[in-house]
Motif scaffolding. Structure first.
Motif, mmCIF file in Angstrom:
data_model
loop_
_atom_site.group_PDB
_atom_site.id
_atom_site.type_symbol
_atom_site.label_atom_id
_atom_site.label_comp_id
_atom_site.label_asym_id
_atom_site.label_seq_id
_atom_site.Cartn_x
_atom_site.Cartn_y
_atom_site.Cartn_z
ATOM 1 N N UNK A 424 1.035 -1.364 -0.117
ATOM 2 C CA UNK A 424 -0.229 0.135 0.410
ATOM 3 C C UNK A 424 0.953 1.185 -0.566
ATOM 4 N N UNK A 425 0.594 1.858 -0.908
ATOM 5 C CA UNK A 425 1.279 3.366 -0.714
ATOM 6 C C UNK A 425 0.900 4.392 0.202
ATOM 7 N N UNK A 426 0.298 3.883 1.185
ATOM 8 C CA UNK A 426 0.169 4.954 2.075
ATOM 9 C C UNK A 426 -0.353 3.985 3.663
ATOM 10 N N UNK A 427 0.376 3.692 4.932
ATOM 11 C CA UNK A 427 0.212 3.010 5.902
ATOM 12 C C UNK A 427 -0.601 3.412 6.856
ATOM 13 N N UNK A 428 -0.408 4.833 7.588
ATOM 14 C CA UNK A 428 -1.077 5.530 7.960
ATOM 15 C C UNK A 428 -1.288 7.048 7.850
ATOM 16 N N UNK A 429 -0.206 7.488 7.125
ATOM 17 C CA UNK A 429 -0.153 8.819 7.264
ATOM 18 C C UNK A 429 -1.226 9.650 6.052
ATOM 19 N N UNK A 430 -2.378 8.484 5.178
ATOM 20 C CA UNK A 430 -3.145 9.137 4.333
ATOM 21 C C UNK A 430 -2.681 9.729 3.160
ATOM 22 N N UNK A 431 -3.355 10.281 1.843
ATOM 23 C CA UNK A 431 -2.966 10.712 1.234
ATOM 24 C C UNK A 431 -3.019 11.685 0.142
ATOM 25 N N UNK A 432 -3.717 12.816 0.345
ATOM 26 C CA UNK A 432 -3.750 13.662 1.453
ATOM 27 C C UNK A 432 -3.451 14.563 -0.984
ATOM 28 N N UNK A 433 -2.520 15.780 -0.744
ATOM 29 C CA UNK A 433 -1.794 15.657 -2.241
ATOM 30 C C UNK A 433 -0.634 14.542 -2.693
ATOM 31 N N UNK A 434 0.247 14.410 -2.140
ATOM 32 C CA UNK A 434 1.762 13.876 -2.814
ATOM 33 C C UNK A 434 1.355 12.501 -3.123
ATOM 34 N N UNK A 435 0.364 11.736 -2.660
ATOM 35 C CA UNK A 435 0.296 10.263 -2.827
ATOM 36 C C UNK A 435 -0.753 10.095 -3.745
ATOM 37 N N UNK A 436 -1.814 11.076 -3.819
ATOM 38 C CA UNK A 436 -2.761 10.947 -5.433
ATOM 39 C C UNK A 436 -2.578 10.089 -6.282
ATOM 40 N N UNK A 437 -1.128 10.706 -7.267
ATOM 41 C CA UNK A 437 -0.572 10.594 -8.365
ATOM 42 C C UNK A 437 -0.540 8.273 -8.018
ATOM 43 N N UNK A 438 -0.746 8.296 -6.982
ATOM 44 C CA UNK A 438 0.426 6.990 -6.642
ATOM 45 C C UNK A 438 -1.329 5.832 -6.720
ATOM 46 N N UNK A 439 -2.129 6.071 -6.332
ATOM 47 C CA UNK A 439 -3.578 5.470 -5.609
ATOM 48 C C UNK A 439 -3.448 4.140 -6.336
ATOM 49 N N UNK A 440 -3.564 3.945 -7.642
ATOM 50 C CA UNK A 440 -3.407 3.291 -8.185
ATOM 51 C C UNK A 440 -2.854 2.612 -8.177
ATOM 52 N N UNK A 441 -1.703 2.337 -7.515
ATOM 53 C CA UNK A 441 -0.866 0.778 -7.087
ATOM 54 C C UNK A 441 -1.180 -0.176 -6.380
ATOM 55 N N UNK A 442 -1.990 0.844 -5.653
ATOM 56 C CA UNK A 442 -2.645 -0.322 -4.365
ATOM 57 C C UNK A 442 -4.307 -0.408 -4.230
#
Lengths: 470, 470
Positions: A424-442
């Protein structure tokens, strides 16, 4: 409707009128517009400066939150929701033209009941205040993370915060008994039940836990408390291999059961870097490949302290661990925890840096770190690459020092790209703006489509934290 | 579109064509239409007979579930979803014209990993099979309830089942790591992650946990396992007052912490009735006002058994309890549990009866039962009124023997009406059909409106368990 791209200046007469409307709703001190005061609301703990919000609305009650949102909804005005601003993914910093809705004045403990084990708190209450209120009555609110003095319960709930004790108590989600939240149009949903069992209809609070303020604004929470154990034991164990680390976790889980409440892993890369950077005392004379920081809740301290010592002694004797320290005092315990908890301080000192918070099955973690270390070798050119995390939850943190902030994106690509299919691209910090483009990995395309459709359904005008998460 | 009021007879040529389409999707044995075979799918554990379904679709894979739903969605055909049919609220029995979708052939354990503590199972697997598979590897799947041999994991998830160990492990929700579900239109959402920490976007599995099949069909679940403790201790304690019962719970919680995994309360009204009705051996020679059935997980049995005995000895010595038995063998433990677990058998023997499953803060429970007992006096005319429940969760069960099934509604009104403002009309059994009209006692109009709007959004043609819950 204000120009969403106007930055922090309120240039449209219409915007001025809207702000006047909000000022009237909130009364004295309820709306901040002075540019000098707005700076504080323009950045989170990443330190990256975003733009100033148009203004900051600071409601003191659920009714005021509802009034502000109803107003913004009617005017299609985007709102960024702010708690303690300790996030690390750019989820709560303003975009141009946004009004900031800060929960800082909606704070305080409303109710604390020891016999039923719950408290009701307002969203803007800091985690430390909640923890201390519980401790004052011999109880524990089990969520714990380094930002405790600044982060707020509303933010903890909105991001489903994790922290140090997840292996024992779960994420924030499992500590929330009831919730009050306000929808984008100002509808108030109050469901502050305090019993553990309530299957009367859909559990609507789940809509607001971990959705990062995109579906509603959390205003109050009913939290679950546990009895504070008579004593806690902290130990630091040094190990020669990742296999030994995993074996130690399994052994302790089996022997200590739910009394094992933290198992924090640190690679030597992290351990050495934090000791040197933050000038901390060296707990062991020799260097080791891995370290585990352990916390055990002692229900029957006289007996159980011996038992944990015994287990660690046997682990050492059999060569499964290389060295171990059991804290003999609260001060020593704090010193050991500082090695783990001053990660943020280290990160600041090594800037420019990039931090990653990911999760994966334990049996993938060692090779993931090793392969990544090789792959980012040329990018780092000798700079620190620190691995650590909450091992019991499959949660890995990576802190990397960069030559330039421009390299962060390349590092993101290396980390998140390597996770496809199992992590998962985010375990506990959430997605916000910085992981948005990587959400599709998970997440699958079907999942992301459902998330978008829920957002569209519950916030049709897209005024709540627009553009974040999905 | 078939006539929804046509009952169990397939009279329209169109309906026949639709069934042919489903038969083709599912292959041999996949569709049951023989009236003799349909009876089994017409009732749940309340024993109340509903109508037969038009037919029973029995998919063997997620893809087949998706194909059936896509078909029904296209044809606006209502579907009732069936697991083990052990529900008590009429949520899974057919309404006229409905196709039953049974998950009974989608069963089996796909994966069990001891080191990470998870398993992946298909929805139609019974709880007992899941528990036994875990135990076979020294692990425990902590959900436990009397229907374990028949109820299925899909049903447990869809109803967020509770049971005996909620004070230690939470409801089913907290034991689900990942989920696969199929939406009304056949879209498959697969999110079978197995780590405890995953904050990458909305936690969509929450949409399907506890929503009783109205938002989607659960097809597979990734479940969290815990190490099975070396030993469990069962004790039965007799007490003189409700205050003593609450004090005992608080004392045990503080001393035993998370090793206390069950605390089942029984009023004398229940205790006497179940002993007599089910002809069980009397554990104490005298009668007492209250009883607590306790289960403790012993991590270090030699030491901890002594410790629990010591605590109970002190409680007796101080007069806080009147009598106590600690089970000396697995057989004795089973006999003590039988007093609590044969409630369903008793209910059957006392028919006509009505059962209530509600929750409330502990400090309201004693007076609630006493006042209700007075208020229903004329309705019962001396028939049994049995109170018991999972005290640690605020969960109260009431079993009432009636003169006639027609009195059930009056009894409902007395029970649910008295809960307004502080209690929940469903602690763990869900809403189904039987509590739907009472939902407003626990939920606000705003909440119910959001539930309806979510249902409308995710199942716009209303084909999934239509008319249930909301």
């Amino acid at each position: 409707m204000p120009d969403r791209n106007s930055g922090s200046a309120i240039d449209a007469a219409g915007a001025g009128l809207l702000l006047t409307g909000i000022e009237r709703l909130l009364g004295d001190g309820g709306l901040l517009t002075d540019p000098g005061l707005l700076d504080r609301y323009s950045r989170d703990w990443t330190g990256k400066s975003a733009c100033r919000p148009v203004a900051v609305a600071r409601p003191r009650s659920t009714a005021e939150v509802a009034a502000v949102l109803a107003h913004c909804h009617a005017e299609h005005w985007p709102v960024v929701i702010q708690g303690g601003l300790t996030g690390l993914v750019g989820g709560s910093t303003p975009h141009p033209g946004e009004l900031a809705l800060s929960l800082e004045r909606l704070s305080g403990v409303e109710e604390l009941d020891v016999s039923s084990g719950h408290m009701i708190v307002r969203a803007g209450t800091t985690l430390a205040v909640v923890q201390d209120a519980a401790l004052g009555q011999g109880m524990s609110f089990a969520l714990d993370l380094p930002a405790r003095g600044t982060c707020t319960i509303g933010g903890n709930v909105a991001t489903n915060a994790g922290g140090n004790r997840v292996i024992r108590y779960g994420m924030t989600r499992s500590l929330v008994l009831g919730l009050e939240a306000v929808l984008a149009d100002g509808t108030v949903l109050t469901s502050l039940g305090t019993v553990m069992k309530d299957n009367a209809g859909y559990d609507l609070k789940q809509l607001f836990i971990g959705t990062e303020g995109t579906l509603g604004v959390v205003t109050r929470a009913a939290l679950r408390l546990h009895p504070e154990p008579p004593e806690r034991l902290t130990a630091l164990v040094a190990l020669a291999s990742f296999g030994d680390l995993v074996a130690l976790l399994a052994t302790l889980r089996r022997i200590l059961g739910p009394t094992l409440c933290a198992f924090e892993a640190m690679w030597d890369s992290y351990f050495e870097c934090v000791l040197v950077t933050n000038q901390l005392a060296r707990p062991f004379s020799a260097r080791h490949a891995f370290y585990a920081l352990i916390e055990v809740e002692l229900l029957d301290p006289a007996h159980e302290r011996d038992r944990v010592e015994n287990v660690l002694f046997q682990v050492l004797e059999r060569g499964w661990a290389r060295d171990a320290i059991i804290a003999a005092s609260l001060e020593e315990s704090a010193r050991l925890w500082q090695i783990r908890e001053s990660a943020g301080e280290m990160l600041g000192k090594l800037a420019p840096t990039v931090a990653h918070d990911i999760s994966m099955p334990l049996d993938r973690m060692e090779s993931f770190v090793e392969e990544l270390r090789v792959r980012c070798d040329s990018l780092l050119a000798g700079r620190p690459f620190c691995a650590f995390g909450h091992l019991g939850d499959g949660n890995l943190h990576l802190f990397t020092a960069l030559r330039s902030p421009d390299d962060a994106e390349a590092m993101d690509a290396l980390v998140y790209g390597a996770l496809a299919g199992f992590g998962s691209v985010s375990a506990e910090h959430g997605v916000g703006m910085s992981k948005k483009k990587w959400l599709g990995v998970t997440r699958t395309a079907a999942e992301i489509a459902v998330m978008r459709s829920m957002k569209q359904h519950l916030d049709p005008r897209g005024i709540l934290n627009p553009g974040r998460v999905i």
